[in-house]
Design a protein around this motif. Sequence first.
Motif, PDB file in Angstrom:
ATOM      1  N   ALA A 129      49.266  42.797  40.729  1.00 49.71           N
ATOM      2  CA  ALA A 129      48.748  41.740  41.499  1.00 49.71           C
ATOM      3  C   ALA A 129      47.025  41.939  41.865  1.00 49.71           C
ATOM      4  O   ALA A 129      46.302  41.189  41.975  1.00 49.71           O
ATOM      5  N   VAL A 130      46.984  43.321  42.002  1.00 53.33           N
ATOM      6  CA  VAL A 130      45.481  43.701  42.377  1.00 53.33           C
ATOM      7  C   VAL A 130      44.628  43.431  41.163  1.00 53.33           C
ATOM      8  O   VAL A 130      43.480  42.873  41.213  1.00 53.33           O
ATOM      9  N   ALA A 131      45.333  43.679  40.036  1.00 50.13           N
ATOM     10  CA  ALA A 131      44.132  43.539  38.691  1.00 50.13           C
ATOM     11  C   ALA A 131      43.998  41.863  38.415  1.00 50.13           C
ATOM     12  O   ALA A 131      42.808  41.602  38.074  1.00 50.13           O
ATOM     13  N   VAL A 132      45.024  41.217  38.600  1.00 48.07           N
ATOM     14  CA  VAL A 132      44.942  39.669  38.740  1.00 48.07           C
ATOM     15  C   VAL A 132      43.929  39.214  39.577  1.00 48.07           C
ATOM     16  O   VAL A 132      43.230  38.346  39.222  1.00 48.07           O
ATOM     17  N   MET A 133      44.032  39.818  40.883  1.00 45.54           N
ATOM     18  CA  MET A 133      43.134  39.179  41.861  1.00 45.54           C
ATOM     19  C   MET A 133      41.457  39.646  41.434  1.00 45.54           C
ATOM     20  O   MET A 133      40.500  38.936  41.457  1.00 45.54           O
ATOM     21  N   ALA A 134      41.373  40.788  40.984  1.00 45.76           N
ATOM     22  CA  ALA A 134      40.176  41.180  40.524  1.00 45.76           C
ATOM     23  C   ALA A 134      39.411  40.441  39.352  1.00 45.76           C
ATOM     24  O   ALA A 134      38.357  40.073  39.267  1.00 45.76           O
ATOM     25  N   ARG A 135      40.537  40.267  38.310  1.00 48.07           N
ATOM     26  CA  ARG A 135      39.951  39.236  36.979  1.00 48.07           C
ATOM     27  C   ARG A 135      39.684  38.001  37.665  1.00 48.07           C
ATOM     28  O   ARG A 135      38.499  37.401  37.241  1.00 48.07           O
ATOM     29  N   ALA A 136      40.373  37.299  38.676  1.00 50.86           N
ATOM     30  CA  ALA A 136      39.852  36.102  39.228  1.00 50.86           C
ATOM     31  C   ALA A 136      38.666  36.078  39.967  1.00 50.86           C
ATOM     32  O   ALA A 136      37.958  35.224  39.856  1.00 50.86           O
ATOM     33  N   ALA A 137      38.366  37.171  40.816  1.00 49.91           N
ATOM     34  CA  ALA A 137      37.196  37.292  41.523  1.00 49.91           C
ATOM     35  C   ALA A 137      36.105  37.447  40.724  1.00 49.91           C
ATOM     36  O   ALA A 137      35.028  36.920  40.927  1.00 49.91           O
ATOM     37  N   ARG A 138      36.121  38.021  39.514  1.00 48.46           N
ATOM     38  CA  ARG A 138      35.167  38.108  38.696  1.00 48.46           C
ATOM     39  C   ARG A 138      34.608  36.870  38.102  1.00 48.46           C
ATOM     40  O   ARG A 138      33.356  36.596  37.745  1.00 48.46           O
ATOM     41  N   ARG A 139      35.615  35.804  38.009  1.00 51.65           N
ATOM     42  CA  ARG A 139      34.967  34.558  37.503  1.00 51.65           C
ATOM     43  C   ARG A 139      34.646  33.643  38.431  1.00 51.65           C
ATOM     44  O   ARG A 139      33.968  32.651  38.348  1.00 51.65           O
ATOM     45  N   LEU A 140      34.443  34.222  39.885  1.00 48.83           N
ATOM     46  CA  LEU A 140      34.051  33.188  40.993  1.00 48.83           C
ATOM     47  C   LEU A 140      32.261  33.507  40.946  1.00 48.83           C
ATOM     48  O   LEU A 140      31.990  34.449  40.262  1.00 48.83           O
ATOM     49  N   SER A 141      31.797  32.513  41.574  1.00 46.12           N
ATOM     50  CA  SER A 141      30.251  32.583  41.970  1.00 46.12           C
ATOM     51  C   SER A 141      30.225  33.706  42.846  1.00 46.12           C
ATOM     52  O   SER A 141      31.013  34.239  43.675  1.00 46.12           O
ATOM     53  N   PRO A 142      29.024  34.097  43.148  1.00 44.09           N
ATOM     54  CA  PRO A 142      28.659  35.108  43.987  1.00 44.09           C
ATOM     55  C   PRO A 142      29.009  34.637  45.526  1.00 44.09           C
ATOM     56  O   PRO A 142      29.660  35.282  46.310  1.00 44.09           O
ATOM     57  N   ALA A 143      28.850  33.305  45.956  1.00 47.37           N
ATOM     58  CA  ALA A 143      29.461  32.685  46.998  1.00 47.37           C
ATOM     59  C   ALA A 143      30.869  33.022  47.102  1.00 47.37           C
ATOM     60  O   ALA A 143      31.341  33.231  48.317  1.00 47.37           O
ATOM     61  N   GLY A 144      31.795  32.486  46.126  1.00 49.62           N
ATOM     62  CA  GLY A 144      32.890  32.368  45.998  1.00 49.62           C
ATOM     63  C   GLY A 144      33.446  34.168  46.264  1.00 49.62           C
ATOM     64  O   GLY A 144      34.263  34.257  46.889  1.00 49.62           O
ATOM     65  N   GLN A 145      32.724  34.949  45.626  1.00 47.02           N
ATOM     66  CA  GLN A 145      33.243  36.329  45.954  1.00 47.02           C
ATOM     67  C   GLN A 145      33.086  36.885  47.318  1.00 47.02           C
ATOM     68  O   GLN A 145      33.687  37.551  47.754  1.00 47.02           O
ATOM     69  N   GLU A 146      32.130  36.347  47.860  1.00 50.16           N
ATOM     70  CA  GLU A 146      31.785  36.859  49.320  1.00 50.16           C
ATOM     71  C   GLU A 146      32.987  36.117  50.111  1.00 50.16           C
ATOM     72  O   GLU A 146      33.528  36.755  51.050  1.00 50.16           O
ATOM     73  N   LYS A 147      33.337  34.912  50.007  1.00 46.66           N
ATOM     74  CA  LYS A 147      34.435  34.282  50.645  1.00 46.66           C
ATOM     75  C   LYS A 147      35.644  35.152  50.605  1.00 46.66           C
ATOM     76  O   LYS A 147      36.565  35.326  51.231  1.00 46.66           O
ATOM     77  N   ALA A 148      35.874  35.311  49.199  1.00 44.58           N
ATOM     78  CA  ALA A 148      37.267  35.935  48.788  1.00 44.58           C
ATOM     79  C   ALA A 148      37.076  37.447  49.380  1.00 44.58           C
ATOM     80  O   ALA A 148      38.134  37.909  50.046  1.00 44.58           O
ATOM     81  N   ALA A 149      36.142  38.101  49.640  1.00 41.76           N
ATOM     82  CA  ALA A 149      36.142  39.338  50.421  1.00 41.76           C
ATOM     83  C   ALA A 149      36.413  39.084  51.872  1.00 41.76           C
ATOM     84  O   ALA A 149      37.088  39.991  52.513  1.00 41.76           O
ATOM     85  N   ARG A 150      35.926  38.134  52.383  1.00 40.44           N
ATOM     86  CA  ARG A 150      36.016  37.854  53.969  1.00 40.44           C
ATOM     87  C   ARG A 150      37.374  37.414  54.172  1.00 40.44           C
ATOM     88  O   ARG A 150      38.137  37.883  55.221  1.00 40.44           O
ATOM     89  N   TYR A 151      38.160  36.802  53.185  1.00 44.25           N
ATOM     90  CA  TYR A 151      39.589  36.615  53.308  1.00 44.25           C
ATOM     91  C   TYR A 151      40.322  37.866  53.189  1.00 44.25           C
ATOM     92  O   TYR A 151      41.436  37.780  53.943  1.00 44.25           O
ATOM     93  N   VAL A 152      40.051  38.587  52.229  1.00 41.66           N
ATOM     94  CA  VAL A 152      40.899  40.027  52.127  1.00 41.66           C
ATOM     95  C   VAL A 152      40.704  40.789  53.404  1.00 41.66           C
ATOM     96  O   VAL A 152      41.639  41.265  53.901  1.00 41.66           O
ATOM     97  N   ALA A 153      39.462  40.724  54.142  1.00 36.15           N
ATOM     98  CA  ALA A 153      39.333  41.530  55.165  1.00 36.15           C
ATOM     99  C   ALA A 153      39.990  40.845  56.444  1.00 36.15           C
ATOM    100  O   ALA A 153      40.585  41.642  57.131  1.00 36.15           O
ATOM    101  N   ARG A 154      40.096  39.495  56.447  1.00 34.95           N
ATOM    102  CA  ARG A 154      40.902  38.917  57.709  1.00 34.95           C
ATOM    103  C   ARG A 154      42.399  39.260  57.214  1.00 34.95           C
ATOM    104  O   ARG A 154      43.087  39.385  58.212  1.00 34.95           O
TER     105      ARG A 154
END
Length: 174
Positions: A129-154
């Motif tokens: 699951a972590v590997a899948v999330m990492a691959r998906a995150a790499r395809r996001l824009s920098p702004a999308g990656q920031e959002k994803a990081a905030r969601y994970v922190a939350r």
Amino acid sequence: MTTDSDAQASPRSFTDVLNLLIQASASEDPNNRGEFIEYTNQQIAGEINRVHGPKTITAEYIRRLRKGDIKSPSVTVASLLARFFQVPLDTFDAIGGEKAERVMAEAQRFVDARRQTLRANEQDSEPQAVAVMARAARRLSPAGQEKAARYVARLEEIEAMELEGATGVPPSSN
């Protein structure tokens, strides 16, 4: 004690050869890096039938060959499978010739290297699951990656609160 050269020179069954060729020809799964997808019996039969005519061979017949229910198929069947895997016909011969031995040794080395890589990846890798999330995150824009990081922190905070509520003990910080 058996050496590698003894093992290569020893007779092998049609089933062993067929299954090794199927393993060696497996392609990497595009969705799960490091995992491989083998041909199905239906795919093999379908391609042979496409090239050589309908009803040339069935998936059930291939299944029986792979299981060892049929020990010695006809030369015609062996020839069809040899063409499918692009190997010399004598690769399926129990003794085989020098060329067949080289083909089988190379296929075995390929499968062994793949297994070794998979074992190393399993030991070093993170959960699927972590590997899948990492691959998906790499395809996001920098702004999308920031959002994803905030969601994970939350989500981390929420899980910590749930754990604290369930145990009454605050989680330790790493």
